[in-house]
Scaffold this motif. Structure first.
Motif, PDB file in Angstrom:
ATOM      1  N   ASN A 134       0.855  -1.189   0.000  1.00 40.34           N
ATOM      2  CA  ASN A 134       0.000   0.000   0.000  1.00 40.34           C
ATOM      3  C   ASN A 134       0.891   1.240   0.000  1.00 40.34           C
ATOM      4  O   ASN A 134       1.509   1.585   1.003  1.00 40.34           O
ATOM      5  CB  ASN A 134      -0.902  -0.032   1.238  1.00 40.34           C
ATOM      6  CG  ASN A 134      -1.898   1.097   1.242  1.00 40.34           C
ATOM      7  OD1 ASN A 134      -1.593   2.214   0.828  1.00 40.34           O
ATOM      8  ND2 ASN A 134      -3.099   0.801   1.730  1.00 40.34           N
ATOM      9  N   LYS A 135       0.928   1.943  -1.149  1.00 44.17           N
ATOM     10  CA  LYS A 135       1.840   3.076  -1.268  1.00 44.17           C
ATOM     11  C   LYS A 135       1.398   4.282  -0.439  1.00 44.17           C
ATOM     12  O   LYS A 135       2.216   5.097  -0.035  1.00 44.17           O
ATOM     13  CB  LYS A 135       1.993   3.467  -2.740  1.00 44.17           C
ATOM     14  CG  LYS A 135       2.842   2.479  -3.539  1.00 44.17           C
ATOM     15  CD  LYS A 135       3.183   3.033  -4.883  1.00 44.17           C
ATOM     16  CE  LYS A 135       4.140   2.111  -5.620  1.00 44.17           C
ATOM     17  NZ  LYS A 135       4.487   2.621  -6.949  1.00 44.17           N
ATOM     18  N   LYS A 157       0.141   4.081   2.520  1.00 43.05           N
ATOM     19  CA  LYS A 157       0.699   3.817   3.855  1.00 43.05           C
ATOM     20  C   LYS A 157       2.201   4.085   3.874  1.00 43.05           C
ATOM     21  O   LYS A 157       2.744   4.633   4.827  1.00 43.05           O
ATOM     22  CB  LYS A 157       0.427   2.361   4.256  1.00 43.05           C
ATOM     23  CG  LYS A 157      -0.968   2.088   4.741  1.00 43.05           C
ATOM     24  CD  LYS A 157      -1.047   0.664   5.292  1.00 43.05           C
ATOM     25  CE  LYS A 157      -2.424   0.369   5.865  1.00 43.05           C
ATOM     26  NZ  LYS A 157      -2.475  -1.008   6.417  1.00 43.05           N
ATOM     27  N   LYS A 162       2.995   7.725   4.017  1.00 40.67           N
ATOM     28  CA  LYS A 162       2.746   8.221   5.375  1.00 40.67           C
ATOM     29  C   LYS A 162       3.921   7.878   6.306  1.00 40.67           C
ATOM     30  O   LYS A 162       4.384   8.710   7.085  1.00 40.67           O
ATOM     31  CB  LYS A 162       1.447   7.579   5.896  1.00 40.67           C
ATOM     32  CG  LYS A 162       1.066   7.945   7.305  1.00 40.67           C
ATOM     33  CD  LYS A 162      -0.208   7.171   7.688  1.00 40.67           C
ATOM     34  CE  LYS A 162      -0.465   7.277   9.183  1.00 40.67           C
ATOM     35  NZ  LYS A 162      -1.597   6.389   9.582  1.00 40.67           N
ATOM     36  N   VAL A 163       4.419   6.662   6.149  1.00 39.29           N
ATOM     37  CA  VAL A 163       5.521   6.209   6.989  1.00 39.29           C
ATOM     38  C   VAL A 163       6.815   6.963   6.661  1.00 39.29           C
ATOM     39  O   VAL A 163       7.580   7.340   7.562  1.00 39.29           O
ATOM     40  CB  VAL A 163       5.711   4.684   6.799  1.00 39.29           C
ATOM     41  CG1 VAL A 163       7.079   4.245   7.288  1.00 39.29           C
ATOM     42  CG2 VAL A 163       4.618   3.921   7.527  1.00 39.29           C
ATOM     43  N   GLU A 178       7.762   1.691  12.289  1.00 38.32           N
ATOM     44  CA  GLU A 178       6.606   2.257  11.592  1.00 38.32           C
ATOM     45  C   GLU A 178       5.951   1.215  10.680  1.00 38.32           C
ATOM     46  O   GLU A 178       4.722   1.171  10.540  1.00 38.32           O
ATOM     47  CB  GLU A 178       7.039   3.482  10.773  1.00 38.32           C
ATOM     48  CG  GLU A 178       7.493   4.663  11.615  1.00 38.32           C
ATOM     49  CD  GLU A 178       6.394   5.212  12.512  1.00 38.32           C
ATOM     50  OE1 GLU A 178       5.217   5.121  12.119  1.00 38.32           O
ATOM     51  OE2 GLU A 178       6.706   5.700  13.613  1.00 38.32           O
ATOM     52  N   LYS A 187       3.912  -1.063  12.748  1.00 40.71           N
ATOM     53  CA  LYS A 187       2.737  -0.359  13.252  1.00 40.71           C
ATOM     54  C   LYS A 187       1.649  -0.278  12.168  1.00 40.71           C
ATOM     55  O   LYS A 187       0.468  -0.438  12.439  1.00 40.71           O
ATOM     56  CB  LYS A 187       3.164   1.046  13.695  1.00 40.71           C
ATOM     57  CG  LYS A 187       2.154   1.752  14.592  1.00 40.71           C
ATOM     58  CD  LYS A 187       2.599   3.172  14.904  1.00 40.71           C
ATOM     59  CE  LYS A 187       3.941   3.232  15.589  1.00 40.71           C
ATOM     60  NZ  LYS A 187       4.348   4.627  15.872  1.00 40.71           N
ATOM     61  N   GLU A 188       2.075  -0.038  10.926  1.00 42.61           N
ATOM     62  CA  GLU A 188       1.117   0.141   9.829  1.00 42.61           C
ATOM     63  C   GLU A 188       0.798  -1.166   9.099  1.00 42.61           C
ATOM     64  O   GLU A 188       0.022  -1.190   8.147  1.00 42.61           O
ATOM     65  CB  GLU A 188       1.673   1.152   8.805  1.00 42.61           C
ATOM     66  CG  GLU A 188       1.804   2.561   9.338  1.00 42.61           C
ATOM     67  CD  GLU A 188       0.457   3.203   9.624  1.00 42.61           C
ATOM     68  OE1 GLU A 188      -0.539   2.809   8.983  1.00 42.61           O
ATOM     69  OE2 GLU A 188       0.380   4.082  10.490  1.00 42.61           O
ATOM     70  N   ILE A 220       2.892  -2.919   7.191  1.00 42.95           N
ATOM     71  CA  ILE A 220       3.508  -2.934   5.862  1.00 42.95           C
ATOM     72  C   ILE A 220       4.556  -4.046   5.815  1.00 42.95           C
ATOM     73  O   ILE A 220       5.507  -4.038   6.602  1.00 42.95           O
ATOM     74  CB  ILE A 220       4.192  -1.585   5.550  1.00 42.95           C
ATOM     75  CG1 ILE A 220       3.181  -0.444   5.589  1.00 42.95           C
ATOM     76  CG2 ILE A 220       4.890  -1.630   4.196  1.00 42.95           C
ATOM     77  CD1 ILE A 220       3.789   0.935   5.418  1.00 42.95           C
TER      78      ILE A 220
END
Length: 614
Positions: free
Chosen positions: A3-4, A6, A9-10, A84, A87-88, A90
């Protein structure tokens, strides 16, 4: 593809987002739906370290040079990025297409350093790939490893599907071709591995097992399947002039460890330093011609814009045409302000003419590697240099305007005495005296000599592979003996972490039983162990205790020459008889001359460079 949104954001939250975005000059980005084989290549460390590795650049370009194959890079995300990503949610991805690593056909690791092993587990975990090969079915990538640590693959054997023993450029396309053909015929992973195991230089650890004696030593290493080699011989490129060499290198957006062109001038070494694994496993010596190197330099300078060409090899001053090469490089690039650099110099082959050529553009610091403080110990390790060599080399360097000298040593070498240890301080002071004993008007620059000592780690396939490493207490006693004796601000002394060297020795000479230790250490938070700020010795000790593994058994124990070693099933071309003979020579303080002077019957029978010197 991840997911780009996400990812974007990271990337706003982490240090150095350029580590993760790809798109650098000279990188590839192929349509992964239109290639036959997808290969994720991993250097299990942070981007800046991995991008400085020439082997990565070679394999990356070699595979991508084939229209139907794609090679993409994956590095170990730095601590903040990993936090990160977890957390997300990814998963780990490749830099080029931001594709999940788990969607590739292969995940290949270059194994440069034992203390990167926990990073390998971390990369597998971030990729949602089970650690052990027995727990991975056909939907997962084939996990492969190569590089110098693959010469003892046993501590990580449970995690890999196969290892490449030897020079990867020689075999990787053959392996991928086999995979491509079997993939078309609806292959199984098991079937592919059985065919791959028949290729020279390929080791499939799941096809072998190990039995042990009551004292914990290895009784036997034996195959579990028929029709595969029981001894794995290394692959080697015979002609470096015709081997694949990239005409471009990826140029990172951010500063890396080595921001320059690394131009390999030859492989192998004939000096016979008894501590040096590379000097054995890369035999015989093979050179690239000056004409070929000039062509390579032209391409790389034009395609990268770098301002320094580093002439790399195990002992660059031994290149037979070094003066001619440096003259031609300087003649061609001096006006463009492109300089030439050499890594650590040998004292005996220090070439005044070469240095005169190099210094036309810039004068960098000089590094020498006496390795031991006394002549007696330099003879034991077969370094083949004298104090007079150091005096001559440094005196010339000072005359020509150099004022900063680095000296590399090891401590804990076989037969070492207190006198040998203090010889490190004595040599550093000798260099200082050579500078300040010159007439004041002839002294140039701000003098500094730095003596650096690493803790000796016995490595497989060296004459010292049987020798037990010093204990941490022994190392620290020697280190403080030197440190406390230096009381001059012109002389500095650095030393390597003895705790880290102890762990390195455990894995360097380890066997399959260490896989549980690695998993336990990773579970307890170990990663980036090669980085002092993240290496946690206490956690490793806890992991050793919780897995009932005696680290001293692997690191500190001197082994009998008749003991079966974990890497005995690998054939480097150098015989065990030669290593035993050299080990005995070392203990007796006998030196062995450069084998270009006379064949020492090491087992290598195709030494094209015998008798060729610069």
């Amino acid at each position: 593809m991840i997911n780009k949104l996400k990812l974007d954001k990271v990337l706003m939250k982490v240090e150095k987002p350029a580590r993760y975005i790809g798109m650098e000059k000279n990188s590839y980005k192929k349509d992964l739906d239109k290639v036959d084989v997808k290969f994720a290549f991993s250097f299990p460390d942070v981007y800046e370290v991995g991008m400085s590795h020439l082997g990565l650049q070679i394999i990356y370009n070699l595979i991508n040079n084939e229209e139907n194959y794609a090679c993409e890079r994956v590095f170990s995300p730095w601590i903040d990025m990993e936090e990160e990503m977890r957390k997300e949610g990814i998963p780990l991805f490749t830099l080029e297409n931001k594709e999940e690593v788990s969607n590739f056909d292969f995940l290949g690791f270059t194994l440069q350093y034992e203390m990167s092993y926990t990073n390998i587990l971390n990369i597998l975990n971030l990729s949602n790939i089970p650690f052990k090969s027995k727990d991975r079915d056909d939907k997962y990538p084939i996990i492969i490893g190569g590089g110098p640590c693959a010469y003892n693959p046993e501590p990580i054997a449970d995690f890999f599907d196969l290892f490449v023993i030897g020079e990867g450029e020689e075999v990787i396309l053959e392996l991928i071709e086999l995979y491509k053909n079997m993939k078309k015929s609806n292959y199984s992973k098991e079937a592919f591995l059985k065919e791959a195991a028949k290729i020279e230089g390929i080791y499939v650890p799941s096809f072998f097992d190990v039995s042990y004696n009551d004292d914990g030593t290895i009784k036997e290493i034996y195959p579990l399947v028929n029709d595969i080699p029981t001894v794995i011989s290394k692959r080697m490129i015979s002609n470096l002039d015709t081997m694949y060499t990239p005409d471009k290198l990826i140029v990172p957006f951010i500063e890396t460890v080595h921001d320059r062109i690394a131009m390999e001038i030859f492989r192998g070494c004939t000096r016979g330093c008894r501590f040096c694994q590379a000097g054995i496993i890369y035999r015989p010596i093979r050179e690239k011609s000056v004409d070929r190197l000039m062509d390579i330099a032209d391409n790389l300078v034009d395609n990268t814009g770098y301002e320094t060409i580093s002439l790399t090899s195990l002992s660059s001053c031994d290149y037979s045409q070094l003066l001619l090469l440096t003259k031609q490089l300087m003649d061609r690039y001096e006006d463009r302000k492109v300089g030439v650099s050499l890594p650590s110099l040998r004292l005996d082959s220090f070439s005044i003419d070469v240095l005169k050529e190099i210094e036309k553009v810039r004068k960098s610091g000089l590094t020498f590697a006496p390795e031991a403080g006394s002549q007696r110990l330099r003879d034991v390790i077969n370094k083949g240099v004298t104090e007079e060599d150091l005096i001559n080399s440094v005196t010339y360097a000072f005359k020509e305007g150099w004022s900063r000298i680095k000296l590399y040593f090891m401590i804990g070498l076989p037969t070492e005495t207190d006198e040998d240890v203090m010889g490190i301080k004595d040599l550093a002071y000798l260099v200082k005296d050579l500078f300040f004993n010159r007439p004041k008007e002839e002294r140039k620059g701000n003098f500094k000599v730095t003596a650096s000592a690493s803790c000796f780690v016995p490595k497989p396939f060296t004459p010292f592979q049987w020798y037990g490493q010093n204990t941490i207490d022994e190392f620290m006693t020697k280190i403080y003996k030197i440190k406390d004796s230096i009381k001059d601000n012109k002389v500095s002394f650095n030393y390597h972490d003895a705790d880290l060297s102890y762990l390195e020795a455990i894995f360097a000479r380890g066997d399959r039983r260490l896989s549980e230790l690695l998993i336990k250490a990773w579970e307890k938070g170990c990663k980036y162990d090669g980085w002092s700020e993240y290496f946690n010795y206490e956690t490793w000790i806890e992991a050793l205790e919780e897995t009932n593994i005696d680290g001293a058994f692997y690191a500190n124990r001197t082994r009998d020459i008749n003991e079966v070693l974990p890497w005995d099933f690998i054939n480097t071309g150098v015989s065990k008889e030669f290593l035993i003979k050299e080990y005995k020579n070392a203990i007796e303080g006998k030196t062995t001359e450069d084998c270009r002077l006379r064949c020492r019957a090491c087992g290598i029978d195709d030494c094209a460079m015998r008798g060729v010197f610069n």
